[in-house]
Design an enzyme around this catalytic site. Structure first.
Site, short mmCIF file in Angstrom:
data_model
loop_
_atom_site.label_atom_id
_atom_site.label_comp_id
_atom_site.label_asym_id
_atom_site.label_seq_id
_atom_site.Cartn_x
_atom_site.Cartn_y
_atom_site.Cartn_z
N GLU A 4 -36.09 -26.13 -50.76
CA GLU A 4 -36.98 -25.11 -51.62
C GLU A 4 -36.68 -25.52 -53.07
O GLU A 4 -35.54 -25.69 -53.44
CB GLU A 4 -36.24 -23.71 -51.62
CG GLU A 4 -37.03 -22.51 -52.37
CD GLU A 4 -36.25 -21.34 -52.29
OE1 GLU A 4 -36.22 -20.69 -53.42
OE2 GLU A 4 -35.63 -21.05 -51.41
N CYS A 12 -35.74 -17.53 -57.67
CA CYS A 12 -36.86 -18.30 -57.47
C CYS A 12 -38.13 -17.90 -57.29
O CYS A 12 -38.98 -18.38 -57.14
CB CYS A 12 -36.63 -19.15 -56.01
SG CYS A 12 -35.79 -18.02 -54.70
#
Length: 473
Positions: free
Chosen positions: A216, A253
């Site tokens: 990620e 994020c």
């Protein structure tokens, strides 16, 4: 050690794996006050965040315990033999998911618990029956050590082999390269920057035996405001956006980094309201000096792009003891945004780029140009949303989670959530790093053909002793 332990872990039952995950969850809950003291000192995160992240981490462990104790996740499939089938007989075929092998987990800097030593990646790997080798993050080594000790104690209590878990400290590049290159490692889980993620992907692909990397990396989590949205909602939208954009000093994020909004009077009022809301947000310390310096450099780069105007920027400065970041609001027009792809780059921190558009066709062009994202949000009226099929079709191919009239920060841990997305949000858009679907990253299908009943795994026996939901014939 992990290689030696892989077969013993692969043979564990769902109840045995569930027992360990529950034991570890309880151990972390009992260590909560220690975590509050240590983690706040290391990271400058507030006590409420430590308590919330501990609860989330423990909840993840119990969620995977429920999953493996139920057993249905193995996707058992049975096609029984038909020896009399013409023109050729059909063999007996049975398949299920099996653990992939030792997994290397890289701790995230911005989540010292939920995406670290005993976070979602490790929990999913243990649930699949895989040993875990963890690389601690330099931003919170004490927290990593405390959690690592709780993992070891829980493993010993449950009788798991020593190689089920290892925790490594040291230079990220040196240890990271060694881990990814080691032939015993069969998969990698990483959360961090695009540059580091790309390096891991390339290294894993060059191995004699290439392995999957679930990284990620980068996401600006765009918000698309439809032109039909009621002007009475401007202030509430600005308030919600400022809360989302500055949550955790913007170090999430799923932080919304870009907002595409109607131009004209609506846009002017929105920018005014939003700038005013952000002016009330005081500078706060980021997780480490490196993140803070990167944030300021990113803002300098973005602010100097042609067509970008700084609406409000707070310089907090740095000192020897901490590194504080101030908010930043920038604006641009859709035409300039479409002409310069550099405006799409992530700036990790409490900053927002506001981009005004003049037509729906322009909004469609913007959506088509966007990179892969973890989330894409749409704000507007329900009637207008029903007319935006073309926008939805584009965003479905761009993001792992589509959101309507809600902000992207906050990732629910459950069966249905998807925390992933097309590159560069992640290295593999078919996966998720949050929710029960995360276990699928660390398992692979294995088919057993013609095996005697007594030698088959319990999940595939005719009697179905585990009472699983299976696809048969």
């Amino acid at each position: 050690m992990a290689e030696a332990a892989r077969f013993e872990l692969a043979a564990l039952s769902g109840s045995e794996k569930g027992a360990f995950l529950r034991t570890l969850s309880q151990a972390l809950e009992e260590a909560l006050e220690e975590l509050v003291t240590l983690m706040t000192a290391e990271t400058a995160l507030p006590e409420t965040r430590v308590r919330a992240e501990t609860a989330r981490s423990c909840g993840q462990l119990r969620m995977f315990a429920d999953l493996v104790e139920g057993g249905d996740w193995v996707d058992a499939r049975i096609d029984r033999a038909r020896p009399d089938r013409q023109p050729l007989p059909k063999p007996d075929l049975r398949s299920m998911l099996r653990p992939i092998g030792p997994v290397a987990v890289f701790c995230a800097g911005n989540f010292p618990l939920a995406f670290s030593v005993a976070g979602g990646d490790s929990a999913a790997a243990w649930a699949a029956g895989c040993p875990v080798v963890v690389k601690a993050h330099s931003s919170h080594p004490g927290t990593a050590l405390l959690v690592g000790r709780k993992v070891v104690e829980s493993l010993k209590e449950c009788g798991w082999p020593e190689g089920s878990f290892s925790l490594l400290f040291g230079r990220g590049k040196l240890i990271g390269q060694s881990l990814v290159s080691h032939p015993a490692i069969k998969a990698v889980a990483f959360t961090g920057s695009r540059q580091a993620g790309r390096s891991i992907m390339e290294l894993a692909a060059k191995r004699p035996e290439p392995i999957p990397v679930f990284a990620e990396m980068s996401s600006v989590n765009p918000i698309f405001v439809l032109s039909g949205i009621n002007s009475t909602k401007i202030e509430a939208f600005a308030e919600g956006l400022s809360t989302s954009a500055t949550l955790g000093v913007g170090q999430f994020c799923t932080n919304p980094g870009i907002v595409f909004h109607p131009g004209g009077q609506w846009g002017e009022e929105f920018i005014s309201h939003y700038s005013g809301k952000m002016a009330k947000v005081a500078p706060a310390p980021m997780l480490n000096r490196g993140i803070c310096e990167s944030y300021e450099k990113g803002l300098d780069f973005l602010a100097n792009l042609q067509g970008v105007e700084v609406v409000r920027r707070v310089f907090a400065g740095t000192d020897q003891d901490c590194c504080k970041a101030g908010v930043c609001v920038l604006k641009a027009k859709a035409k300039d945004f479409l002409d310069n792809s550099s405006m799409m780059e992530e700036v990790f921190g409490p900053a927002t780029l506001l981009v005004s558009y003049e037509s729906f066709d322009q909004l469609i062009s913007i959506a088509a140009r966007m990179e892969g994202q973890l989330t894409s949000s749409i704000f507007g009226e329900e009637d207008d949303l029903e007319k935006c099929d073309s926008l939805l079709r584009i965003l479905e191919g761009k993001a792992g989670r589509l959101i309507f009239n809600q902000f992207p920060t906050g990732v629910e841990v459950c069966d249905s959530v998807v925390h992933g997305g097309p590159f560069p949000a992640t290295s593999d858009s078919r996966s998720t790093s949050v929710g029960t679907g995360a276990i699928l990253r660390f398992a692979r299908p294995v088919c057993y053909q013609g095996f005697p009943e007594k030698t088959l795994p319990h999940e595939l026996k005719d009697a179905n002793p585990l009472s699983l939901r299976r696809k048969e014939n």
